[in-house]
Design an enzyme around this catalytic site. Structure first.
Site, mmCIF file in Angstrom:
data_model
loop_
_atom_site.group_PDB
_atom_site.id
_atom_site.type_symbol
_atom_site.label_atom_id
_atom_site.label_comp_id
_atom_site.label_asym_id
_atom_site.label_seq_id
_atom_site.Cartn_x
_atom_site.Cartn_y
_atom_site.Cartn_z
ATOM 1 C CG HIS A 57 -46.833 -3.826 15.012
ATOM 2 N ND1 HIS A 57 -47.040 -3.139 13.894
ATOM 3 C CD2 HIS A 57 -47.560 -3.368 15.975
ATOM 4 C CE1 HIS A 57 -47.754 -2.156 14.234
ATOM 5 N NE2 HIS A 57 -48.174 -2.356 15.548
ATOM 6 C CG MET A 99 -15.950 2.595 -9.475
ATOM 7 S SD MET A 99 -15.361 4.195 -9.867
ATOM 8 C CE MET A 99 -14.373 3.615 -11.297
ATOM 9 C CB ALA A 155 -27.761 15.417 -8.572
ATOM 10 N N GLY A 205 -22.513 13.852 -4.459
ATOM 11 C CA GLY A 205 -23.185 15.318 -4.736
ATOM 12 C C GLY A 205 -24.081 15.546 -3.514
ATOM 13 C CG HIS A 219 -21.354 -3.273 -0.953
ATOM 14 N ND1 HIS A 219 -21.394 -1.785 -0.769
ATOM 15 C CD2 HIS A 219 -22.286 -3.409 -1.982
ATOM 16 C CE1 HIS A 219 -22.336 -1.256 -1.480
ATOM 17 N NE2 HIS A 219 -22.906 -2.276 -2.175
ATOM 18 C CD GLU A 255 -2.398 1.842 0.321
ATOM 19 O OE1 GLU A 255 -3.326 1.185 -0.178
ATOM 20 O OE2 GLU A 255 -2.231 3.118 -0.168
ATOM 21 N N GLY A 315 -7.699 2.429 2.122
ATOM 22 C CA GLY A 315 -8.021 2.979 0.833
ATOM 23 C C GLY A 315 -9.044 3.986 0.882
ATOM 24 C CG LEU A 372 -3.227 -0.948 5.666
ATOM 25 C CD1 LEU A 372 -3.182 -1.998 6.745
ATOM 26 C CD2 LEU A 372 -2.756 -1.621 4.264
ATOM 27 C CB VAL A 423 -20.804 22.418 -15.100
ATOM 28 C CG1 VAL A 423 -19.545 23.224 -14.766
ATOM 29 C CG2 VAL A 423 -21.769 22.258 -14.428
HETATM 30 P P1 FAD Z 1 -9.426 1.870 -2.879
HETATM 31 O O1 FAD Z 1 -10.262 1.826 -1.613
HETATM 32 O O2 FAD Z 1 -9.255 3.089 -3.837
HETATM 33 O O3 FAD Z 1 -7.802 1.190 -2.694
HETATM 34 C C1 FAD Z 1 -6.871 1.263 -3.506
HETATM 35 C C2 FAD Z 1 -5.746 1.405 -2.745
HETATM 36 O O4 FAD Z 1 -4.668 1.105 -3.435
HETATM 37 C C3 FAD Z 1 -5.518 2.669 -2.389
HETATM 38 O O5 FAD Z 1 -5.070 2.654 -0.823
HETATM 39 C C4 FAD Z 1 -4.203 3.165 -2.927
HETATM 40 O O6 FAD Z 1 -3.142 4.071 -2.122
HETATM 41 C C5 FAD Z 1 -3.439 1.944 -3.398
HETATM 42 N N1 FAD Z 1 -2.784 1.902 -4.397
HETATM 43 C C6 FAD Z 1 -3.030 2.628 -5.780
HETATM 44 N N2 FAD Z 1 -1.886 2.045 -6.464
HETATM 45 C C7 FAD Z 1 -0.908 1.661 -5.880
HETATM 46 C C8 FAD Z 1 0.277 1.309 -6.135
HETATM 47 N N3 FAD Z 1 0.839 1.273 -7.295
HETATM 48 N N4 FAD Z 1 0.993 0.629 -5.244
HETATM 49 C C9 FAD Z 1 0.563 0.455 -3.861
HETATM 50 N N5 FAD Z 1 -0.777 1.006 -3.542
HETATM 51 C C10 FAD Z 1 -1.232 1.563 -4.666
HETATM 52 N N6 FAD Z 1 -18.778 2.897 -1.544
HETATM 53 C C11 FAD Z 1 -19.688 2.230 -0.856
HETATM 54 O O7 FAD Z 1 -19.862 0.997 -0.925
HETATM 55 N N7 FAD Z 1 -20.462 2.933 0.204
HETATM 56 C C12 FAD Z 1 -20.319 4.141 0.456
HETATM 57 O O8 FAD Z 1 -20.946 4.737 1.310
HETATM 58 C C13 FAD Z 1 -19.211 4.902 -0.260
HETATM 59 N N8 FAD Z 1 -19.148 6.269 -0.108
HETATM 60 C C14 FAD Z 1 -18.101 6.767 -0.680
HETATM 61 C C15 FAD Z 1 -17.952 8.061 -0.377
HETATM 62 C C16 FAD Z 1 -16.925 9.112 -1.020
HETATM 63 C C17 FAD Z 1 -16.855 10.446 -0.818
HETATM 64 C C18 FAD Z 1 -16.053 8.381 -2.143
HETATM 65 C C19 FAD Z 1 -15.029 9.105 -2.696
HETATM 66 C C20 FAD Z 1 -16.320 6.852 -2.497
HETATM 67 C C21 FAD Z 1 -17.336 6.346 -1.662
HETATM 68 N N9 FAD Z 1 -17.377 4.788 -1.898
HETATM 69 C C22 FAD Z 1 -18.642 3.973 -1.399
HETATM 70 C C23 FAD Z 1 -16.620 4.105 -2.961
HETATM 71 C C24 FAD Z 1 -15.641 3.286 -2.396
HETATM 72 O O9 FAD Z 1 -14.771 4.076 -1.606
HETATM 73 C C25 FAD Z 1 -14.778 2.435 -3.236
HETATM 74 O O10 FAD Z 1 -15.836 1.708 -4.271
HETATM 75 C C26 FAD Z 1 -13.819 1.310 -2.790
HETATM 76 O O11 FAD Z 1 -13.083 2.147 -1.834
HETATM 77 C C27 FAD Z 1 -12.996 0.732 -3.831
HETATM 78 O O12 FAD Z 1 -12.405 -0.384 -2.965
HETATM 79 P P2 FAD Z 1 -10.772 -0.743 -3.901
HETATM 80 O O13 FAD Z 1 -10.360 -1.620 -2.734
HETATM 81 O O14 FAD Z 1 -11.120 -1.292 -5.141
HETATM 82 O O15 FAD Z 1 -10.071 0.714 -4.103
HETATM 83 P P1 NAI Z 2 -21.817 9.524 -9.816
HETATM 84 O O1 NAI Z 2 -21.468 8.596 -10.903
HETATM 85 O O2 NAI Z 2 -22.594 8.570 -8.718
HETATM 86 O O3 NAI Z 2 -22.577 10.624 -10.019
HETATM 87 C C1 NAI Z 2 -22.230 11.500 -10.929
HETATM 88 C C2 NAI Z 2 -23.010 12.489 -11.569
HETATM 89 O O4 NAI Z 2 -22.545 13.700 -11.970
HETATM 90 C C3 NAI Z 2 -24.096 11.974 -12.285
HETATM 91 O O5 NAI Z 2 -25.202 12.199 -11.889
HETATM 92 C C4 NAI Z 2 -23.610 12.950 -13.747
HETATM 93 O O6 NAI Z 2 -24.864 12.764 -14.502
HETATM 94 C C5 NAI Z 2 -23.325 13.960 -13.172
HETATM 95 N N1 NAI Z 2 -22.507 14.662 -14.140
HETATM 96 C C6 NAI Z 2 -21.247 14.215 -14.892
HETATM 97 N N2 NAI Z 2 -20.811 15.023 -15.785
HETATM 98 C C7 NAI Z 2 -21.420 16.380 -15.015
HETATM 99 C C8 NAI Z 2 -21.247 17.731 -15.726
HETATM 100 N N3 NAI Z 2 -20.266 18.074 -16.545
HETATM 101 N N4 NAI Z 2 -21.875 18.629 -15.231
HETATM 102 C C9 NAI Z 2 -23.107 18.151 -14.163
HETATM 103 N N5 NAI Z 2 -23.113 16.961 -13.880
HETATM 104 C C10 NAI Z 2 -22.445 16.024 -14.240
HETATM 105 O O7 NAI Z 2 -20.709 9.832 -9.170
HETATM 106 P P2 NAI Z 2 -19.942 10.404 -7.661
HETATM 107 O O8 NAI Z 2 -21.075 11.137 -7.060
HETATM 108 O O9 NAI Z 2 -18.794 11.247 -8.207
HETATM 109 O O10 NAI Z 2 -19.308 9.150 -6.871
HETATM 110 C C11 NAI Z 2 -18.365 8.379 -7.613
HETATM 111 C C12 NAI Z 2 -18.256 7.123 -7.130
HETATM 112 O O11 NAI Z 2 -18.455 6.709 -5.761
HETATM 113 C C13 NAI Z 2 -19.742 6.328 -7.562
HETATM 114 O O12 NAI Z 2 -19.613 5.709 -8.587
HETATM 115 C C14 NAI Z 2 -20.391 5.825 -6.328
HETATM 116 O O13 NAI Z 2 -20.363 4.361 -6.724
HETATM 117 C C15 NAI Z 2 -19.396 5.866 -5.241
HETATM 118 N N6 NAI Z 2 -19.870 6.358 -4.068
HETATM 119 C C16 NAI Z 2 -20.769 5.545 -3.470
HETATM 120 C C17 NAI Z 2 -21.517 5.987 -2.556
HETATM 121 C C18 NAI Z 2 -22.422 5.189 -1.631
HETATM 122 O O14 NAI Z 2 -22.544 3.991 -2.069
HETATM 123 N N7 NAI Z 2 -23.403 5.540 -0.787
HETATM 124 C C19 NAI Z 2 -21.300 7.490 -1.790
HETATM 125 C C20 NAI Z 2 -20.082 8.223 -2.494
HETATM 126 C C21 NAI Z 2 -19.480 7.684 -3.854
#
Ligand code: FAD
Ligand code: NAI
Length: 463
Positions: A441, A315, A179, A183, A318, A35, A42, A40, A235
């Site tokens: 209930h 993405m 949104a 967002g 889980h 990592e 991610g 750890l 935008v």
């Molecule tokens: P990551 O969690 O991105 O982990 C990848 C790791 O690889 C990182 O730690 C990185 O540093 C490391 N890495 C990359 N390249 C290298 C390299 N060359 N050498 C060593 N290490 C490296 N998902 C949900 O299911 N529920 C949610 O509520 C949710 N909320 C989110 C909120 C936000 C604001 C964001 C941004 C994402 C959210 N997600 C949510 C999405 C979720 O975070 C990702 O789907 C998830 O983390 C993906 O897991 P991953 O293990 O594939 O990658």
């Molecule tokens: P997203 O894909 O969920 O939403 C992006 C939104 O931006 C879409 O509605 C799209 O139409 C809009 N968009 C794209 N280009 C645009 C533009 N030029 N102008 C205006 N709107 C535009 O992506 P988001 O919210 O950035 O999240 C990224 C990823 O992280 C998601 O794929 C999601 O799976 C994961 N995530 C999951 C969460 C959860 O499970 N609760 C919470 C946060 C993130």
């Protein structure tokens, strides 16, 4: 560490990587996780799922006290948010979980190396100055934010979610671009704390992955909470007028202007593969840059696998975790498997949005004849007693054989209510199975049962 040999090297310590490593160690493999960050967990733990949920919880609590205390007979005086304390709480949760993962890997005798990994060959990975030998490589390097070319991140005004979970003061005016999940979640956080939030979205609906009815209801409820939406708006960039930053967008041929103290750009994420050396090995990627794998997570290079955000599919943490477990089991010769048709999807706003399977619109697009059952939270005793009357459950079943095709929920605790629906679908359940499952209930779970009953006009507490 030089010349160490492992059965499996996992690159990336996020939910995909560390879970794969633990399952592989349980199966008796000698495993290393590389990592590049000092922590750890991610994206999910450090800047994603967990910090955002901590902020959502604290701000929902604040909002509830501010808006619901009086009607529940509670007198509160001098209520105000304490942003540094709120951030401290969030950071403590993240720290505790970071330590938890560290302890889990240690307990499973997994070597953790904090360095940037580069794949040299199917059996060799470079981590800093060390070259490690291995029989298998799992790429779990996750994703990074998408930057719009005309709206570059400056870390001050134009920011990504990484910054928007850590503002050091409450911005007056926030414009959110997109949104989607981020967002709506982060828009809610800052709106509850008092920011004037406008969400600008390219498409005509919020939460586009959900059923139309659910996303329309969500929009209406969030508007009532004070969030403004500008949908169908493209935008176009930013400009400055009298020292004020203004986001510009185009809607129906007209230019719109949104003055902002912060512009949170959340228009999706893209796979992260920089520095891995994929080009040298000829590892195939698709047009979106995702590593191409078969249904056993194999890349086109034998011995190298990929899981999580860096590959195709939703993405979600889980999804990455399930792939990690399935892959470790496949490498061990077991029948690891992920059921992609029933991955739940949740947005953790208030009310929450949760879905599994397909929506009514998707079913129709697939030419399926469906039966629909709906039940409003307003007709549920527990919901009324706990100020949770806004929401509904929608059950979609195949009209021919009653098989559950999908469940969509907007309402309090939708993220938890979706779990029994996922279980029913996992076992190939019917709407009748859901309708006959006893819910205590009074619970919100009764809404799920009633929606399944409503499919045949048998809901008890709705006309
Ligand atoms: P990551 O969690 O991105 O982990 C990848 C790791 O690889 C990182 O730690 C990185 O540093 C490391 N890495 C990359 N390249 C290298 C390299 N060359 N050498 C060593 N290490 C490296 N998902 C949900 O299911 N529920 C949610 O509520 C949710 N909320 C989110 C909120 C936000 C604001 C964001 C941004 C994402 C959210 N997600 C949510 C999405 C979720 O975070 C990702 O789907 C998830 O983390 C993906 O897991 P991953 O293990 O594939 O990658
Ligand atoms: P997203 O894909 O969920 O939403 C992006 C939104 O931006 C879409 O509605 C799209 O139409 C809009 N968009 C794209 N280009 C645009 C533009 N030029 N102008 C205006 N709107 C535009 O992506 P988001 O919210 O950035 O999240 C990224 C990823 O992280 C998601 O794929 C999601 O799976 C994961 N995530 C999951 C969460 C959860 O499970 N609760 C919470 C946060 C993130």
């Amino acid at each position: 560490m030089t010349n160490s040999t492992f059965d499996i090297i996992v690159i990336g310590g996020g939910p995909g990587g560390y879970v794969a490593a633990i399952r592989a160690a349980q199966l008796g493999f000698k495993v290393a996780v590389i990592e590049k960050h000092s922590n750890l967990g991610g994206t999910c733990l450090n800047v994603g799922c967990i910090p955002s949920k901590a902020l959502l919880y604290s701000t929902e609590l604040y909002h509830t006290i501010a808006h619901k205390a009086a009607s529940n007979g509670i007198i509160v005086k001098g209520l105000s948010p304490d942003l540094p304390a709120l951030m401290t709480k969030k950071n403590q949760v993240v720290d505790q979980l970071r330590n938890g993962i560290k302890a889990l890997l240690k307990a499973n005798k997994i070597d953790v190396i904090h360095a940037s990994a580069q794949i040299i060959s199917p059996t060799q990975v470079k981590a800093g100055n060390n070259v490690l030998n291995t029989k298998n490589i799992i790429i779990a390097t996750g994703s990074q934010v998408i930057e719009l070319p005309f709206l570059k991140f400056d870390g001050k005004i134009v920011v990504s979610s990484d910054d928007a979970i850590a503002f050091d003061s409450i911005p007056e005016k926030i414009v959110v671009v997109g949104a989607g999940a981020i967002g709506l979640e982060l828009g809610s956080v800052w709106s509850r704390l008092g920011s004037d939030v406008t969400i600008v979205e390219l498409l005509p609906r919020v939460a586009i992955t959900f059923d139309h009815e659910i996303s329309k209801m969500a929009e209406r409820i969030f508007k009532k909470q004070g969030i403004k939406f500008e949908l169908d708006a493209k935008v176009t960039g930013i400009k400055t007028k009298a020292k004020t930053t203004i986001l510009t967008a185009e809607k129906a041929g007209k230019e719109l202007e949104f003055p902002a103290d912060k512009i949170i750009v959340c228009v999706g994420r893209k796979p992260f593969t920089e520095g891995l050396g994929l080009e040298n090995l000829g590892i195939e990627r698709d047009k979106q840059g995702r590593i191409v794998t078969d249904n056993h997570f194999k890349t086109n290079v034998p011995g190298i696998f990929a899981i999580g955000d860096v590959t195709d599919g939703p993405m979600l943490a889980h999804k990455a975790e399930e792939e990690g477990v399935a892959l470790a089991e496949l490498i061990a010769g077991k029948s690891g498997h992920v059921n992609y048709t029933i991955i739940p999807n949740v947005i953790y706003t208030d009310p929450e949005l949760a879905s599994v399977g397909i929506s009514e619109q998707e079913a129709k697009e697939q030419g399926l004849q469906v039966k629909i059952g709906k039940f409003p939270f307003a007709a549920n005793g527990r919901a009324l007693a706990s100020d949770a009357s806004e929401g509904m459950v929608k059950v979609i079943a195949d009209a021919k054989n009653d098989k559950l095709l999908g469940v969509q929920i907007i309402g309090r605790h939708a993220s938890e209510l979706i779990a029994p629906a996922v279980a029913h679908m996992e076992y190939g359940g019917s709407a009748e199975d859901l309708a006959r499952t006893i819910a205590a209930h009074p619970t919100l779970a009764e809404t799920l049962k009633e929606a399944a009953l409503a499919l045949d006009g048998r809901a008890i507490h709705a006309i």
